[in-house]
Design an enzyme around this catalytic site. Structure first.
Site, mmCIF file in Angstrom:
data_model
loop_
_atom_site.group_PDB
_atom_site.id
_atom_site.type_symbol
_atom_site.label_atom_id
_atom_site.label_comp_id
_atom_site.label_asym_id
_atom_site.label_seq_id
_atom_site.Cartn_x
_atom_site.Cartn_y
_atom_site.Cartn_z
ATOM 1 N N ASP A 227 0.851 -1.194 0.000
ATOM 2 C CA ASP A 227 0.000 0.000 0.000
ATOM 3 C C ASP A 227 0.887 1.245 0.000
ATOM 4 O OD1 ASP A 227 0.763 -0.669 2.689
ATOM 5 O OD2 ASP A 227 -0.750 0.719 3.463
ATOM 6 N N GLU B 183 -0.026 -0.804 5.898
ATOM 7 C CA GLU B 183 1.060 -0.284 6.725
ATOM 8 C C GLU B 183 0.913 1.215 6.877
ATOM 9 O OE1 GLU B 183 4.897 1.028 8.263
ATOM 10 O OE2 GLU B 183 3.988 1.679 6.408
HETATM 11 ZN ZN LIG Z 1 6.838 2.107 4.213
#
Ligand SMILES: [Zn+2]
Length: 397
Positions: free
Chosen positions: A76, A141
């Protein structure tokens, strides 16, 4: 069959997937396409939790007879910001002057692209590692990180997965490839102190109780004295006041409440518990100080609320892991990387509960910025570093 040995090609395929958190955007499918011809078994578990978006993740393992190395990362990316400000479009992977442009180029699709290229070259040259290699890749994340690495680790461990070491491919180098390996991270905690006073007229302070006075005393106690002077491996523990809120628009009114919020980044002199106890102790002592309590007989009436869950401090002490990576870097770029624990938190803080973990990836200068980009030469060098590391760590060098 052609194997994904070219990191620039791998990265271009990943950048063209617009995987802004929480969207998968085709990025995990692209990974699966690269990993299957290399002999990886691929799972893509989706995790959910009330109040957060469902997140798709990926766990891939190439099994062998020997130790187990895990590479961890995320596909992501953060939003592009002002798209018009980009010199080249953020999801096109265009190359100009030897650099590939795109969101995620360094944070951290580039690291994943290089690791896969390194495994592919190793498979071509040696038939693959004498042991198991896995990739633990989350799509969460940069977001709330609730349906990502924590659950993916639990999920894999519950299926019997065990790892001997892990490398996280986040961009750890401040200026040039080979500058820095991260071998630990400071802990982080946030809290809010609220002082309760009594509202009144500024001309009659004896009838009121100004909470700002009390808060000044407490804030002073949070900042002084210093918590420690740092250790061999860590910077000194540091507390920052992040906001002071009274919300009082009037100049003739003593307000009823005042709040200060703070964040503290701490080293391994402390644990969450000892540091919280220290802070409570400082506040209790400051609450009784006369300096800010003129004419008042009671101590400052305050409450302290800890916000979010703390991030634990950790330091990796696996010499073989650190020395092998250090040697691979030195042979590729000819310099000694610094071993550091600086910077913010990363998913390594979760992995450290399962196996020793270090972090090494690309140069972080343009991460999260407009015109995020990576030098094609750096992609090649990082691939060589990862390949050398795999050979040496599995003892096939
Ligand atoms: Zn990162």
């Amino acid at each position: 069959m052609t194997l994904p040995t070219d990191p620039a090609e791998n990265l271009a395929a990943l950048i063209r997937c617009a995987s802004v958190t929480p969207t998968e955007g085709g990025a995990l499918t692209a990974l699966e396409t690269m990993l299957k011809p290399l002999g990886f078994l691929v799972d893509r578990p989706v995790f959910s939790e009330d109040g957060t978006p469902d997140i798709e993740n990926l766990y891939a393992r190439r099994s062998g007879n020997g130790p187990h190395l895990m590479f961890a990362g995320h596909t992501d990316v953060v939003p592009v910001g002002d798209e018009a400000a980009w010199t080249h479009p953020p999801f096109a992977a265009e190359i100009a002057n030897g650099e590939m442009y795109g969101r995620g180029a360094v944070d951290m699709k580039g690291g994943i692209a290089c690791f896969i290229a390194a495994v592919a070259r190793h498979v071509e040259a040696n038939g693959g590692p004498k042991g198991s290699v896995s990739l633990l890749i989350t799509g969460d994340e940069e977001g709330p990180a609730i349906n990502g690495t924590v659950k993916l680790l639990e999920w894999a461990a519950s299926r019997g997965e065990k790892w001997d070491a892990s490398v996280v491919g986040e961009p750890t180098n401040p200026d040039a490839l080979g500058d820095m390996i991260k071998i630990g991270r400071r802990g982080s905690m946030s809290g809010a102190v609220t002082v309760n006073g009594r509202q009144g007229h500024v001309a009659y302070p004896q009838l009121a109780d100004n909470p700002v006075r009390g808060l000044m005393s407490l804030v002073d106690a949070l900042l002084h004295p210093v918590f420690d002077k740092g250790t061999r491996d860590f910077q000194p523990t540091n507390l920052e006041i992040t906001s002071i809120d009274v919300g009082n628009p009037a100049t003739n009114v003593i307000p009823a409440k005042a709040t200060a919020t703070f964040n503290i980044r701490f080293n391994d002199t402390w644990t969450d518990e000892t540091l919280q106890a220290e802070i409570h102790n400082r506040l209790d002592q400051a609450a009784g100080r006369k300096k800010y309590r003129q004419g008042k007989k009671t101590p400052v009436d305050y409450e302290l609320v800890w916000r979010d869950r703390p991030s634990h401090v950790f330091l990796t002490r696996d010499d073989r892991l650190i020395e092998t990576l250090r040697g691979s870097i030195k042979s590729a770029v000819g310099k000694e990387p610094t071993l550091s624990t600086s910077g913010g938190t990363s998913d390594a803080r979760f992995i450290k509960d399962y196996c020793p973990v270090v972090e090494f990836g690309l140069v972080g200068k343009t991460m999260h910025m407009v015109d995020e980009r990576v030098a094609i030469a750096d992609l090649e060098t990082l691939t060589q570093i990862y390949q050398r590391f795999i050979e040496d760590w599995f003892g096939q060098g």
